[in-house]
Enzyme design. Sequence first.
Site, PDB file in Angstrom:
ATOM      1  N   LYS A  83       0.927  -1.475  -0.058  1.00 58.33           N
ATOM      2  CA  LYS A  83       0.096  -0.212   0.012  1.00 58.33           C
ATOM      3  C   LYS A  83       0.801   1.296   0.051  1.00 58.33           C
ATOM      4  O   LYS A  83       0.496   2.375  -0.544  1.00 58.33           O
ATOM      5  CB  LYS A  83      -0.961  -0.092   1.294  1.00 58.33           C
ATOM      6  CG  LYS A  83      -0.123  -0.074   2.589  1.00 58.33           C
ATOM      7  CD  LYS A  83      -1.035  -0.084   3.729  1.00 58.33           C
ATOM      8  CE  LYS A  83      -1.700  -1.267   3.953  1.00 58.33           C
ATOM      9  NZ  LYS A  83      -0.754  -2.261   4.598  1.00 58.33           N
ATOM     10  N   HIS A 211       0.708  -3.627  15.011  1.00 63.69           N
ATOM     11  CA  HIS A 211       1.254  -2.595  14.157  1.00 63.69           C
ATOM     12  C   HIS A 211       1.213  -1.345  15.098  1.00 63.69           C
ATOM     13  O   HIS A 211       0.186  -0.964  15.717  1.00 63.69           O
ATOM     14  CB  HIS A 211       0.320  -2.188  13.141  1.00 63.69           C
ATOM     15  CG  HIS A 211       1.236  -1.510  12.144  1.00 63.69           C
ATOM     16  ND1 HIS A 211       1.581  -0.063  12.237  1.00 63.69           N
ATOM     17  CD2 HIS A 211       1.492  -1.503  10.712  1.00 63.69           C
ATOM     18  CE1 HIS A 211       2.171   0.616  11.230  1.00 63.69           C
ATOM     19  NE2 HIS A 211       2.254  -0.184  10.252  1.00 63.69           N
ATOM     20  N   GLU A 281       5.898  -5.897   8.433  1.00 65.51           N
ATOM     21  CA  GLU A 281       5.424  -5.365   7.280  1.00 65.51           C
ATOM     22  C   GLU A 281       5.855  -3.851   7.056  1.00 65.51           C
ATOM     23  O   GLU A 281       5.099  -3.040   7.164  1.00 65.51           O
ATOM     24  CB  GLU A 281       3.857  -5.301   7.492  1.00 65.51           C
ATOM     25  CG  GLU A 281       3.237  -6.629   7.753  1.00 65.51           C
ATOM     26  CD  GLU A 281       1.880  -6.591   8.379  1.00 65.51           C
ATOM     27  OE1 GLU A 281       1.378  -5.377   8.411  1.00 65.51           O
ATOM     28  OE2 GLU A 281       1.270  -7.697   8.600  1.00 65.51           O
TER      29      GLU A 281
HETATM   30  N1  PLP Z   1       1.013  -3.140   7.752  1.00 69.02           N
HETATM   31  C1  PLP Z   1      -0.439  -2.815   8.029  1.00 69.02           C
HETATM   32  C2  PLP Z   1      -1.440  -3.475   8.298  1.00 69.02           C
HETATM   33  C3  PLP Z   1      -0.451  -1.114   7.819  1.00 69.02           C
HETATM   34  O1  PLP Z   1      -1.822  -0.917   7.969  1.00 69.02           O
HETATM   35  C4  PLP Z   1       0.510  -0.277   7.377  1.00 69.02           C
HETATM   36  C5  PLP Z   1       0.516   1.053   7.315  1.00 69.02           C
HETATM   37  O2  PLP Z   1      -0.728   1.549   7.418  1.00 69.02           O
HETATM   38  C6  PLP Z   1       1.786  -0.976   7.260  1.00 69.02           C
HETATM   39  C7  PLP Z   1       1.907  -2.264   7.612  1.00 69.02           C
HETATM   40  C8  PLP Z   1       2.962  -0.141   6.746  1.00 69.02           C
HETATM   41  O3  PLP Z   1       3.379   0.973   8.006  1.00 69.02           O
HETATM   42  P1  PLP Z   1       4.509   1.633   7.643  1.00 69.02           P
HETATM   43  O4  PLP Z   1       4.756   2.232   6.347  1.00 69.02           O
HETATM   44  O5  PLP Z   1       4.602   2.477   8.873  1.00 69.02           O
HETATM   45  O6  PLP Z   1       5.674   0.739   7.624  1.00 69.02           O
END
Ligand code: PLP
Length: 432
Positions: A83, A211, A281
Site C-alpha cells: 500500500k 502494528h 510489514e
Molecule cells: N501493515 C499494515 C497493516 C498497515 O496498515 C500499514 C500502514 O498503514 C503498514 C503495514 C505499513 O506501515 P509503515 O509504512 O509505517 O511501515
Amino acid sequence: DLNSRDHLTVVNNHGVDDLLQSRLTAKDLVMSVLKKRAAEVDVDRCEPGEEDAFYVADLGEVYRQHMRWKMNLGRVKPFYAVKCNPDPEVLRLMAQLGNGFDCASKSEIDLALQTGIDPSRIIYAQPCKTKSYLRYAQKVGVKQMTFDNADELYKIKATFPDAELYLRILTDDSTSLCRLSMKFGASMDVASQLLELAHHLELKVVGVSFHVGSGAEDPRAFLKAVQDARVVFDQAAEIGHELHTLDVGGGFCQETFEQFSGYLSDALETYFPPSVRIIAEPGRYYVASAFTLAANIIARRDVPDPLDPSRDAYMLYLNDGVYGNFSNIIFDHQHPVAKVLLSSADDSQPGTPSSAALENISYSIWGPTCDGIDVITERIDLPGLLNTGDWLYFEDMGAYTKCSATRFNGFSDNHEVIYISSETGASALLNY
Ligand code: PLP
C-alpha cells in the site's frame, strides 16, 4: 561510502549515460537526472502534459535500506507493505531481495503475484476483508491473513476455512503520525475469547500480529507490543493452537530505525525463542527516501508579504498538489520541503555562480486545482525570483504519495517515474 562506488546505472532513455562516467554520489546522480529531464521541457512549445511533474526513483536507495534492515533486524523477514508504494519496479526489487508482501486488497495481491513469487510469501494483512477477495485469496493460494474480531472469524470459516490466521492485537500507537489502533486490533481482554472461538470453529491460528502505528515516535511501543504478543502466544498454546509466527507490523522509518530496531531486537530476544519465526510489514522505511519529485511552476502571483507588507512575496502554483502526489500532506501528515531545481533567475543575473548567491524571496506554494485546501507550503524562502516554467523538487516523496493521488480537476494521477540505481547490487538484481 557512496563516493567509492564507480558503477552507477541509469534505467531510461533520457540520454544520461554520460553522467555515469564520472564518480557521482547517489544524491548527485538523482540531481543530474532530475535536471536533465526538466531541462528537456520547453513550456512555451511543449505538448499538453509534457511539463507534468515526474519522479526519479533510486532503487539503489531501496537496496541500501534492505541491507540496513539485514544488519539490524536479521532475524525479522520483511513483508513489504504494498500500500505504501505499489510501484512495479519496487515490487520487483522486493521479490528479488527475497522479501514477502503485505497486501490489503485483491489488486495488491495481484501486483505481488505478478512479480512471480509464491503465494506463501504474501500475508493478507487486513483484519476486515471483502468476502469476494477472501474467495480470491483462496483461489490463488494466499493463505496467511490477519483477523481481530469474531465476525471476521465466522466470515473466514464460511469462505476460506483452511486459512492460516494471525490475531492482530491492539497496540499503544498514541505517539504515531498515522494511528491505526482506533480502527483495528483486538484488545488483550478479548484475545483469549477470540482464540477460543477460532478453536471451536476449527480454524487454524498460526500467529499474532500488531502494528505500532505508521510514523511511530516511541520505540517502547514495540516492547509493550512484543510482551502482549507473548501473553497471547501462551494463551493460544493453552487453548490448543500451535502458533509459529509473530508479525511485528510496520512503523519503522529512516531517522529512528537503529533505535527502534534495537528495542525490538532486545524484546524479541527476551520473549521469543529462535524457534518462533518473526516477520514484519515495513512500508515507509523502504521507499520514502528513494523517490524525488520534480514539479513545474505553472503560474505566479505577486502579493504583499504578509509579514512585511512593504515587501513583495509570491504565490507559486505547481502542476502537482495535495490531490496529486502531495496527498501525503493530507493523509500522511507530511511537510514536503521545496528546493529549486531549475530557475530562470540563475541565468538572469550575469556573473552569478549559483542560486546560493541570489537574494531569498518568500513564497507560498499551491497545487493546480481550484480548491483552497490545495496548498503545499504556506511560507518558504527560496533563492531568487522564480518564474513560470521554473522547476522545484521535493525529496523523500516515496511513501504514501503517488498511491493516494486522485484525478480531481482532470489532472494526472499517474506521473512518469525515471528509475535509476546507485547500487550495483540493485542493478544486478533488476537486470538494469
Ligand atoms: N501493515 C499494515 C497493516 C498497515 O496498515 C500499514 C500502514 O498503514 C503498514 C503495514 C505499513 O506501515 P509503515 O509504512 O509505517 O511501515
